[in-house]
Scaffold this motif. Sequence first.
Motif, PDB file in Angstrom:
ATOM      1  N   GLU A   6      21.547  17.482  -3.468  1.00 27.86           N
ATOM      2  CA  GLU A   6      21.477  18.480  -2.860  1.00 27.86           C
ATOM      3  C   GLU A   6      22.082  20.103  -2.854  1.00 27.86           C
ATOM      4  OE1 GLU A   6      19.656  16.233  -1.345  1.00 27.86           O
ATOM      5  OE2 GLU A   6      18.117  15.865  -2.489  1.00 27.86           O
ATOM      6  N   ILE A   7      22.776  19.626  -2.517  1.00 26.28           N
ATOM      7  CA  ILE A   7      24.130  20.990  -1.499  1.00 26.28           C
ATOM      8  C   ILE A   7      25.190  20.866  -3.348  1.00 26.28           C
ATOM      9  CG2 ILE A   7      26.560  20.932  -1.290  1.00 26.28           C
ATOM     10  CD1 ILE A   7      25.973  19.384   1.622  1.00 26.28           C
ATOM     11  N   GLN A   8      25.119  19.540  -4.055  1.00 27.24           N
ATOM     12  CA  GLN A   8      25.580  19.993  -5.364  1.00 27.24           C
ATOM     13  C   GLN A   8      25.102  21.488  -6.504  1.00 27.24           C
ATOM     14  OE1 GLN A   8      29.062  19.717  -5.883  1.00 27.24           O
ATOM     15  NE2 GLN A   8      29.060  18.791  -3.598  1.00 27.24           N
ATOM     16  N   CYS A  29      29.889  29.268   8.533  1.00 29.93           N
ATOM     17  CA  CYS A  29      28.699  29.795   9.107  1.00 29.93           C
ATOM     18  C   CYS A  29      27.587  28.539   8.069  1.00 29.93           C
ATOM     19  CB  CYS A  29      28.830  30.924   8.591  1.00 29.93           C
ATOM     20  SG  CYS A  29      28.400  31.840   6.974  1.00 29.93           S
ATOM     21  N   GLY A  30      28.107  28.508   7.155  1.00 21.29           N
ATOM     22  CA  GLY A  30      26.602  27.927   6.270  1.00 21.29           C
ATOM     23  C   GLY A  30      26.304  28.618   4.794  1.00 21.29           C
ATOM     24  N   GLU A  31      26.492  29.680   4.928  1.00 18.77           N
ATOM     25  CA  GLU A  31      26.133  30.744   4.462  1.00 18.77           C
ATOM     26  C   GLU A  31      27.828  30.475   2.563  1.00 18.77           C
ATOM     27  OE1 GLU A  31      23.823  32.572   3.384  1.00 18.77           O
ATOM     28  OE2 GLU A  31      23.088  32.246   5.009  1.00 18.77           O
ATOM     29  N   PRO A  32      26.832  30.806   1.576  1.00 18.08           N
ATOM     30  CA  PRO A  32      27.627  30.031   0.260  1.00 18.08           C
ATOM     31  C   PRO A  32      28.691  31.514  -0.051  1.00 18.08           C
ATOM     32  CG  PRO A  32      25.287  30.774  -0.172  1.00 18.08           C
ATOM     33  CD  PRO A  32      25.623  31.080   1.587  1.00 18.08           C
ATOM     34  N   HIS A  42      31.120  36.277   0.974  1.00 19.19           N
ATOM     35  CA  HIS A  42      29.762  35.862   1.518  1.00 19.19           C
ATOM     36  C   HIS A  42      28.802  36.263  -0.015  1.00 19.19           C
ATOM     37  CE1 HIS A  42      30.674  35.511   5.373  1.00 19.19           C
ATOM     38  NE2 HIS A  42      30.178  35.004   5.117  1.00 19.19           N
ATOM     39  N   VAL A  43      28.221  35.067  -0.554  1.00 22.32           N
ATOM     40  CA  VAL A  43      27.561  35.813  -2.021  1.00 22.32           C
ATOM     41  C   VAL A  43      26.461  36.548  -1.531  1.00 22.32           C
ATOM     42  CG1 VAL A  43      25.557  34.359  -4.181  1.00 22.32           C
ATOM     43  CG2 VAL A  43      28.483  33.567  -3.311  1.00 22.32           C
ATOM     44  N   TYR A  44      25.912  36.286  -0.582  1.00 27.16           N
ATOM     45  CA  TYR A  44      24.556  37.044  -0.235  1.00 27.16           C
ATOM     46  C   TYR A  44      25.527  38.168   0.470  1.00 27.16           C
ATOM     47  CZ  TYR A  44      21.524  33.239  -2.259  1.00 27.16           C
ATOM     48  OH  TYR A  44      21.380  32.072  -3.191  1.00 27.16           O
ATOM     49  N   ASN A  45      24.344  39.266   0.755  1.00 25.30           N
ATOM     50  CA  ASN A  45      24.334  40.581   1.305  1.00 25.30           C
ATOM     51  C   ASN A  45      24.887  39.904   3.105  1.00 25.30           C
ATOM     52  OD1 ASN A  45      24.753  42.784   2.910  1.00 25.30           O
ATOM     53  ND2 ASN A  45      23.381  43.638   1.781  1.00 25.30           N
ATOM     54  N   PRO A  46      26.179  39.964   3.677  1.00 23.48           N
ATOM     55  CA  PRO A  46      26.736  39.569   4.817  1.00 23.48           C
ATOM     56  C   PRO A  46      25.334  40.323   5.924  1.00 23.48           C
ATOM     57  CG  PRO A  46      27.902  39.803   3.888  1.00 23.48           C
ATOM     58  CD  PRO A  46      27.174  40.553   3.163  1.00 23.48           C
ATOM     59  N   ALA A  47      25.773  41.726   6.027  1.00 19.95           N
ATOM     60  CA  ALA A  47      24.607  42.722   6.904  1.00 19.95           C
ATOM     61  C   ALA A  47      23.337  41.681   6.715  1.00 19.95           C
ATOM     62  CB  ALA A  47      24.756  43.815   6.229  1.00 19.95           C
ATOM     63  N   ALA A  51      26.009  37.383   8.335  1.00 17.73           N
ATOM     64  CA  ALA A  51      27.005  36.373   8.810  1.00 17.73           C
ATOM     65  C   ALA A  51      27.998  38.138   8.810  1.00 17.73           C
ATOM     66  CB  ALA A  51      27.311  35.819   6.648  1.00 17.73           C
ATOM     67  N   ASN A  52      27.781  39.444   9.219  1.00 23.04           N
ATOM     68  CA  ASN A  52      29.058  40.254   8.700  1.00 23.04           C
ATOM     69  C   ASN A  52      29.197  40.492  10.428  1.00 23.04           C
ATOM     70  OD1 ASN A  52      26.721  40.490  10.534  1.00 23.04           O
ATOM     71  ND2 ASN A  52      26.295  43.549   9.627  1.00 23.04           N
ATOM     72  N   ASP A  53      29.360  39.420  11.299  1.00 18.99           N
ATOM     73  CA  ASP A  53      30.505  39.816  12.113  1.00 18.99           C
ATOM     74  C   ASP A  53      31.919  38.696  12.192  1.00 18.99           C
ATOM     75  OD1 ASP A  53      29.553  36.703  12.194  1.00 18.99           O
ATOM     76  OD2 ASP A  53      28.463  36.436  13.555  1.00 18.99           O
ATOM     77  N   HIS A  54      32.200  37.961  10.562  1.00 11.71           N
ATOM     78  CA  HIS A  54      32.867  37.641  10.507  1.00 11.71           C
ATOM     79  C   HIS A  54      33.870  37.856   8.582  1.00 11.71           C
ATOM     80  CE1 HIS A  54      30.015  35.092   8.765  1.00 11.71           C
ATOM     81  NE2 HIS A  54      30.763  33.865   8.474  1.00 11.71           N
ATOM     82  N   ASP A  55      34.844  37.505   8.524  1.00 11.09           N
ATOM     83  CA  ASP A  55      35.573  37.696   7.338  1.00 11.09           C
ATOM     84  C   ASP A  55      34.464  35.728   6.782  1.00 11.09           C
ATOM     85  OD1 ASP A  55      36.037  39.495   7.716  1.00 11.09           O
ATOM     86  OD2 ASP A  55      38.611  38.902   7.838  1.00 11.09           O
ATOM     87  N   ALA A  56      34.885  35.554   5.684  1.00 11.42           N
ATOM     88  CA  ALA A  56      34.283  34.402   4.398  1.00 11.42           C
ATOM     89  C   ALA A  56      35.623  33.581   4.448  1.00 11.42           C
ATOM     90  CB  ALA A  56      34.054  35.092   3.542  1.00 11.42           C
ATOM     91  N   GLU A  57      35.737  32.114   5.034  1.00 11.33           N
ATOM     92  CA  GLU A  57      36.182  31.670   5.023  1.00 11.33           C
ATOM     93  C   GLU A  57      35.689  30.183   4.547  1.00 11.33           C
ATOM     94  OE1 GLU A  57      39.808  31.610   7.928  1.00 11.33           O
ATOM     95  OE2 GLU A  57      39.243  33.150   8.476  1.00 11.33           O
ATOM     96  N   PRO A  58      36.468  29.526   3.584  1.00 11.29           N
ATOM     97  CA  PRO A  58      35.895  28.227   3.324  1.00 11.29           C
ATOM     98  C   PRO A  58      35.999  26.692   4.576  1.00 11.29           C
ATOM     99  CG  PRO A  58      37.464  28.314   1.781  1.00 11.29           C
ATOM    100  CD  PRO A  58      37.541  29.632   2.754  1.00 11.29           C
TER     101      PRO A  58
END
Length: 58
Positions: A6-8, A29-32, A42-47, A51-58
Amino acid sequence: MSGEPEIQDELARLADIVDGQGEVTWCGCGEPITEYYGEWLHVYNPALTGANDHDAEP
């Protein structure tokens, strides 16, 4: 791991959304997230996803 297919599938679907941007994976954070010109976003709007409280990182 029981959720792996499902993840793939979800990553493949997201790759269609961000076609041409780069690799698609999950943020801590669990977001794509996707790589766009060397920067992780982030793929989706972090606000809207909280997820707008951090920078996106793998």
